[in-house]
Design an enzyme around this catalytic site. Sequence first.
Site, PDB file in Angstrom:
ATOM      1  CG  ASP A 353      -1.766  -1.172   1.440  1.00 37.09           C
ATOM      2  OD1 ASP A 353      -1.366  -2.253   1.007  1.00 37.09           O
ATOM      3  OD2 ASP A 353      -2.852  -1.040   2.046  1.00 37.09           O
ATOM      4  CD  GLU A 479      -5.127  -9.568  -0.741  1.00 36.23           C
ATOM      5  OE1 GLU A 479      -6.095  -9.697   0.027  1.00 36.23           O
ATOM      6  OE2 GLU A 479      -4.035  -9.086  -0.394  1.00 36.23           O
ATOM      7  CE  LYS A 591      -9.727  -7.917  -0.699  1.00 33.51           C
ATOM      8  NZ  LYS A 591      -8.673  -8.424   0.185  1.00 33.51           N
TER       9      LYS A 591
END
Length: 762
Positions: A353, A479, A591
Site C-alpha cells: 500500500d 486477492e 477484488k
Amino acid sequence: MTWSINHTSLAEADLLNQESIYALGNGYLGVRGNFEEGYSGNMKTIRGSYINAFHDVINIPYGEKLYGFPSTQQKLVNIMDAQGIDIYVGDAREHFNLFTGEVISYKRELKLKEGISERFIHWKSPSGQELKITFRRLVSFTVRELLAIHILIEPIAVQGTIAIESHLNGDVENYTAVNDPRVASGHAKLLTTKAIGTESGIGFVRNETLASKLSVNCATTYSHSEALENEHIVLTEQVKYRTVFAAAEPITFTKWNVFTDTLRHGEQSLVIAKQKASELTALSFAQIMEQQQQYLADFWLRSDIVISNDDELQEGIRFNVFQLLQSAGRDEYSNIAAKGLSGEGYEGHYFWDTEIYMLPVFLLTQPDIARGLLIYRHHILPFAKQRAREMGHKKGALYPWRTIAGTECSSFFPSGTAQYHISADIAYSYIQYFMATEDYDFLAGYGCEVLAETARLWIEVGHERDGRFYIDEVTGPDEYTCCVNNNYYTNVMAKHNLAWAAKTLKLLQAHNEQRYNELLIQLELSEDEISVWANAAQNMYLPYDAALGINPQDDSFLNKKVWDFENTPKEKYPLLLHFHPLTIYRYQVCKQADTVLAHFLLEDEQTEETIKRSYDYYEQITTHDSSLSTCIFSIMASKIGYADKAYHYFKETARLDLDNTHGNTKDGLHLANMGGTWMAIVFGFAGVRIKPDTLSLAPKLPADWDQYQFKLQYKGRSIEMVVSKSGIELTLASGDSLSVTLFGKSIPLQPHETYKAELIQV
Ligand code: BGC
C-alpha cells in the site's frame, strides 16, 4: 468549513468510527479519538494509542504448518492509555459524562490547519449543575513524543468544587475480532508494567512487551489553574493525578504526556521521557498550538489541493492528505501501516500500500518523507534477502507481504507471501523517486542495492523457455485470484524492475564510477549478471489475448467461469467474508484493480486501445471489495476519457472513511485509499505522470468543477497547476527553469512565470 471535520452525533456506532476519524498522530505516535472520560456503561469502544513500529512478536498458530511458513509475526501494540481524564462536579462528585444529565450543546471538531481536535460541551448534571467544557488535544508535529490535552472548564451554575482525576493507565489490551480476517483474532494482552511511580511532579509508567522485550514509557505532567488540593496516587498499573478546584472561576488544565520507546530512545528511554516532560511544562498549550500551526502552514503550502466548488470532496481530500501526514513514519524503523496509527486493523502491518498508493503523494509534495519511507525498505533488506533464501532462492530479496520489523507476518500464503509483486512495487517506487529527484547520492547509497537484489529475485523465480521469460506460481494484486502463472501485473512490474536495475547501474557508472565499482564488489555483482537482467526484461512474457484484445490477468484467468454477479445479493459483499477462498478463486472475479493498475503504473507497455479494452473487461468483474480499487479505476477512466466514470469512482474514493462506506472505519482508516484520492486528482484528472526524462501532464476538468489547483515538487522545483474552465495555468513557483510535457508537447517553464494553455477535453 472544508478545513475542519465536525460531528455532533453521540450514537454508539458513529462514535466508534469517529475514534478513527479523530485519531491524531505524527508518524511516530498515534492516539485514537477516544473520549477522555469514556462513554457510558457497556458502550463499545476501541481505546488505543500506538507508537509506529512498536510491536510484540507472537506465535502464529497453524493446524498444518508447512515448510517456510513463518512461525511468528509482529503486532502493533496498544500502549499505555494517557487519554483518561474524569471530571467530578459539586460536592456530590457527579461524574461528567455525555450520556447522563442533559447535553445542552455538543460538537466535536478536527481542525486540519491547526492540527488539533476539540470537543465543545455545554452540560447539565442530573442534579442541575451547569458547566461548559472544552477539550483540546494535539499530537505534536514538532515534539514527536508529545500528546497534550488541554481542558477549559467554565462553571455556569456550579455549587461546591470541581475535581479532576487524570489517569495514566498501564493496564491495556489490544483489540480482537474473531471472525474478521482484517482484524487480529487473538493475543490481547501484550504488555506488562515494569516500573511505575512519580518523581518531581511527574507520573510515569514503563511497560514491556511479552516477547519482543521492547519497552515503552509515558511520563505525564500537568499545568493547571490554582488548585485547592492535588496529589498523585500510584496504583499497581496506574498513576492517578487528583486535583480539586473552587468552581467560581474558569479552570484550565493541561496534561502533557511524553512517550518514548527503546527502539528509538534506547535504554535511557524512561529517563528521556521524564526529562522531556519536565522541559515541556515551560511551554504553554498556546505555544505548542502555535508551533503545530506553523508546521502545518508549511505543510499545506505544498500539499493542499483546492477544489473550487465542491465542499464535500474538498473536505474529503484535505482530510485524507492530513491523515497521510499523521501516519507516515519518519525513521528507518517505521513506515505507513495500512491503517496508519488510527487503529489496529491489519495489526499495524506495512504492505505494498505504501509504495503504490501513498509514497507517490509524498514524492511529489514532501520528497523528504518519501525518501524516509524508502530508507525503511533498505533497512529491512537483510530480512528480505533471508526470506528469499527460505523460499528457495539462491540470490535476491523477497520483501515480506506484510511486516513491521522486516520478517514475513502473513500466515495465509496464497494472498500473502505469493504476492511477490511487492518486491517489484518497492523497486518501482525507488525508480519513481530517482526520476522525480535525480538524486544520485540516494541511488548510490540505497537505490542500486535494492534494485539489484529485487532484480535477482526475478531471475530466481522466473525461467526462460524458447526465448521468453515466464514467472509462475505467484499472486497479483487481486486477492480473489491466487497462485497463478504469468500474472500480467507481476510480469510487467518485474520487467520494469529488471530493466531499471540494469539501467541505474549504468547511470551510476557514468556518474560515480568509484561507487559503481564498490557496489559491484559489495554485491558480488558482475557485468554478465547485469546483462542477464536486461535480457530477461527484454524477453519478459506479457500475456495478451488476441481474440479479446486485452491483457489477461494471468494464463488461466480467461478460461474460468465469470462469477454469478446477478445472483449475489448486496449483503454477500465483501465476498471474502462470505465465501471460501477456493470458491472465489474458481471464478473470474476481482477484488481490486490488477491488470488495470498495471496499465496505470506502466502505461507505455500497451497501446491505448488494449488499455481501454482491458478496462472495459475488468470493470465488469471487479467488486472493489478492497479499498485500493476505485481510485485506480478513477485514474484510468480519466485517461481513457470516461469522464463520468472517473468522477463516479473518485467520489467513491474521496470520502470512504468520512462516510464509512466500507463499514469498517472503526478498525482504522484506509490509508491507501486516502493516497488514492490524491492520486485520482493528480494522476487522474490532471493526467500527471513521472516519465524517465520529463513530467508529463494532460489535465482535464470534471464537469461539476469550476477549478482545481495544486502544487508539485519535482526535481527541486515547485510547480503550481491551476485547471479551470478558462484553461490551464502552470507556474514555476520556485527553482530554475525547466521543460515539462503538456499534452505530449514539451513546454518551457520560466521562474515565477505562468504558462497558459487551452484545456483539451476528450
Ligand atoms: C488488499 C491488499 C492490501 C491490504 C492492506 C487487502 O484487502 O486486498 O491489496 O494490501 O488489504 O490494505
